[in-house]
Design a protein around this motif. Structure first.
Motif, PDB file in Angstrom:
ATOM      1  N   ILE A 133       0.838  -1.199   0.000  1.00  0.00           N
ATOM      2  CA  ILE A 133       0.000   0.000   0.000  1.00  0.00           C
ATOM      3  C   ILE A 133       0.878   1.256   0.000  1.00  0.00           C
ATOM      4  O   ILE A 133       0.632   2.212  -0.745  1.00  0.00           O
ATOM      5  CB  ILE A 133      -0.937   0.002   1.220  1.00  0.00           C
ATOM      6  N   THR A 134       1.926   1.251   0.828  1.00  0.00           N
ATOM      7  CA  THR A 134       2.838   2.398   0.888  1.00  0.00           C
ATOM      8  C   THR A 134       3.498   2.649  -0.455  1.00  0.00           C
ATOM      9  O   THR A 134       3.645   3.802  -0.896  1.00  0.00           O
ATOM     10  CB  THR A 134       3.916   2.157   1.968  1.00  0.00           C
ATOM     11  N   PHE A 142      -2.404   5.034  -5.037  1.00  0.00           N
ATOM     12  CA  PHE A 142      -3.310   4.972  -3.902  1.00  0.00           C
ATOM     13  C   PHE A 142      -3.310   6.301  -3.150  1.00  0.00           C
ATOM     14  O   PHE A 142      -2.317   7.025  -3.150  1.00  0.00           O
ATOM     15  CB  PHE A 142      -2.913   3.840  -2.956  1.00  0.00           C
ATOM     16  N   ARG A 143      -4.391   6.561  -2.480  1.00  0.00           N
ATOM     17  CA  ARG A 143      -4.567   7.826  -1.772  1.00  0.00           C
ATOM     18  C   ARG A 143      -3.556   7.978  -0.643  1.00  0.00           C
ATOM     19  O   ARG A 143      -3.184   7.011   0.012  1.00  0.00           O
ATOM     20  CB  ARG A 143      -5.997   7.922  -1.242  1.00  0.00           C
ATOM     21  N   ARG A 144      -3.174   9.244  -0.427  1.00  0.00           N
ATOM     22  CA  ARG A 144      -2.200   9.553   0.616  1.00  0.00           C
ATOM     23  C   ARG A 144      -2.816  10.354   1.756  1.00  0.00           C
ATOM     24  O   ARG A 144      -2.106  10.696   2.712  1.00  0.00           O
ATOM     25  CB  ARG A 144      -1.016  10.323   0.027  1.00  0.00           C
ATOM     26  N   ASP A 145      -4.114  10.654   1.653  1.00  0.00           N
ATOM     27  CA  ASP A 145      -4.753  11.471   2.682  1.00  0.00           C
ATOM     28  C   ASP A 145      -5.177  10.651   3.898  1.00  0.00           C
ATOM     29  O   ASP A 145      -5.627  11.199   4.904  1.00  0.00           O
ATOM     30  CB  ASP A 145      -5.966  12.206   2.113  1.00  0.00           C
ATOM     31  N   ILE A 146      -5.028   9.324   3.818  1.00  0.00           N
ATOM     32  CA  ILE A 146      -5.365   8.425   4.921  1.00  0.00           C
ATOM     33  C   ILE A 146      -4.127   7.592   5.225  1.00  0.00           C
ATOM     34  O   ILE A 146      -3.492   7.063   4.314  1.00  0.00           O
ATOM     35  CB  ILE A 146      -6.553   7.504   4.553  1.00  0.00           C
ATOM     36  N   PRO A 147      -3.754   7.449   6.498  1.00  0.00           N
ATOM     37  CA  PRO A 147      -2.545   6.681   6.838  1.00  0.00           C
ATOM     38  C   PRO A 147      -2.616   5.239   6.355  1.00  0.00           C
ATOM     39  O   PRO A 147      -3.700   4.638   6.297  1.00  0.00           O
ATOM     40  CB  PRO A 147      -2.505   6.744   8.368  1.00  0.00           C
ATOM     41  N   THR A 148      -1.466   4.697   6.023  1.00  0.00           N
ATOM     42  CA  THR A 148      -1.391   3.313   5.553  1.00  0.00           C
ATOM     43  C   THR A 148      -2.033   2.345   6.539  1.00  0.00           C
ATOM     44  O   THR A 148      -2.760   1.429   6.130  1.00  0.00           O
ATOM     45  CB  THR A 148       0.079   2.910   5.331  1.00  0.00           C
ATOM     46  N   ALA A 149      -1.770   2.540   7.828  1.00  0.00           N
ATOM     47  CA  ALA A 149      -2.316   1.623   8.838  1.00  0.00           C
ATOM     48  C   ALA A 149      -3.829   1.567   8.789  1.00  0.00           C
ATOM     49  O   ALA A 149      -4.436   0.499   8.974  1.00  0.00           O
ATOM     50  CB  ALA A 149      -1.848   2.044  10.235  1.00  0.00           C
ATOM     51  N   ALA A 153      -6.114  -1.700   7.813  1.00  0.00           N
ATOM     52  CA  ALA A 153      -7.158  -2.159   8.732  1.00  0.00           C
ATOM     53  C   ALA A 153      -8.515  -2.192   8.046  1.00  0.00           C
ATOM     54  O   ALA A 153      -9.335  -3.085   8.302  1.00  0.00           O
ATOM     55  CB  ALA A 153      -7.214  -1.252   9.957  1.00  0.00           C
ATOM     56  N   ASN A 154      -8.751  -1.244   7.155  1.00  0.00           N
ATOM     57  CA  ASN A 154     -10.022  -1.185   6.436  1.00  0.00           C
ATOM     58  C   ASN A 154     -10.262  -2.449   5.623  1.00  0.00           C
ATOM     59  O   ASN A 154     -11.389  -2.963   5.567  1.00  0.00           O
ATOM     60  CB  ASN A 154     -10.028   0.039   5.523  1.00  0.00           C
ATOM     61  N   PHE A 155      -9.207  -2.973   5.006  1.00  0.00           N
ATOM     62  CA  PHE A 155      -9.402  -4.211   4.244  1.00  0.00           C
ATOM     63  C   PHE A 155      -9.656  -5.409   5.151  1.00  0.00           C
ATOM     64  O   PHE A 155     -10.551  -6.216   4.902  1.00  0.00           O
ATOM     65  CB  PHE A 155      -8.211  -4.524   3.337  1.00  0.00           C
ATOM     66  N   PRO A 191      -6.816   7.618  -5.341  1.00  0.00           N
ATOM     67  CA  PRO A 191      -6.689   8.989  -4.828  1.00  0.00           C
ATOM     68  C   PRO A 191      -7.971   9.784  -4.982  1.00  0.00           C
ATOM     69  O   PRO A 191      -8.715   9.623  -5.959  1.00  0.00           O
ATOM     70  CB  PRO A 191      -5.575   9.588  -5.691  1.00  0.00           C
ATOM     71  N   ALA A 192      -8.244  10.637  -3.987  1.00  0.00           N
ATOM     72  CA  ALA A 192      -9.380  11.543  -4.082  1.00  0.00           C
ATOM     73  C   ALA A 192      -9.114  12.536  -5.209  1.00  0.00           C
ATOM     74  O   ALA A 192      -7.963  12.857  -5.512  1.00  0.00           O
ATOM     75  CB  ALA A 192      -9.562  12.270  -2.760  1.00  0.00           C
ATOM     76  N   PRO A 193     -10.174  13.053  -5.880  1.00  0.00           N
ATOM     77  CA  PRO A 193      -9.981  13.942  -7.036  1.00  0.00           C
ATOM     78  C   PRO A 193      -9.089  15.148  -6.755  1.00  0.00           C
ATOM     79  O   PRO A 193      -8.300  15.576  -7.597  1.00  0.00           O
ATOM     80  CB  PRO A 193     -11.409  14.393  -7.360  1.00  0.00           C
TER      81      PRO A 193
END
Length: 199
Positions: A133-134, A142-149, A153-155, A191-193
């Motif tokens: 993910i990193t 992949f989006r960078r506005d949410i921490p990798t951890a 965990a979301n998955f 990534p978010a727009p």
């Protein structure tokens, strides 16, 4: 019973008993009676009932860890690697759904030492998955506005929740569930727009 099958049989009957009457209410004597072996045979392979519960989980995680390393070694495009890993986790979790259900409902009864073993095993898997993910974040996939951890965990909430809703004999196949949950996860990873714009 062949010696090589005793450990397998003990694990199998433990899952049966833990799932039908609960971990706390299952005695070592009931396990050896159901397996048709002596307590001495059980203690040859397992030091305690704790060890049996840990073994149930360890088998699943060992399989998934081996698959993760094999998939990562294929050198596929990164998003395809993540997709394949995610689908594997869902499929294997469904294939071992009884074992997973028993473990997640009873893990709070493990000894502190065994719980620490569980955390270590999970951490090793999550570190490899998290590194994918990193890398995707660094490459802009992949989006960078949410921490990798949090993304990791979301998955893993998905396979842990399967036992509450998935029906092995229902209309959805293992592959369909794996594909659909992975599609949702990957959509959330993108990534978010507005990400990457100057703000």
């Amino acid at each position: 019973m062949k010696t090589m099958n005793i450990k397998e049989e003990l694990a199998r009957v433990s899952v049966d008993l833990f799932s039908t009457q609960g971990y706390a209410k299952t005695s070592v004597q009931q396990i050896v009676d159901a397996a048709g072996v002596t307590k001495g045979a059980l203690y040859h392979y397992f030091n305690s009932k704790d060890d049996l519960l840990f073994e149930i989980y360890d088998r699943i995680l060992t399989l998934q860890h081996r698959n993760l390393e094999e998939i990562a070694a294929r050198n596929l495009p990164l998003e395809e690697t993540v997709r394949t890993v995610c689908e594997d986790v869902i499929i294997t979790s469904i294939e071992w759904i009884r074992e997973g259900t028993v473990f997640f409902r009873s893990q709070h009864m493990l000894s502190p030492d065994r719980m620490e073993d569980v955390k270590i095993r999970r951490r090793r898997y999550n570190e490899i998955f998290g590194a994918l993910i990193t890398r995707g974040q660094a490459e802009g996939l992949f989006r960078r506005d949410i921490p990798t951890a949090v993304l990791v965990a979301n998955f893993f909430a998905n396979p842990h929740y399967l036992s509450f809703w998935y029906q092995p004999h229902g209309t959805l196949t293992r592959q369909q569930v794996a594909t659909q949950l992975t599609d949702l996860y990957l959509a959330g990873l993108r990534p978010a727009p507005c990400e990457g714009s100057d703000q």
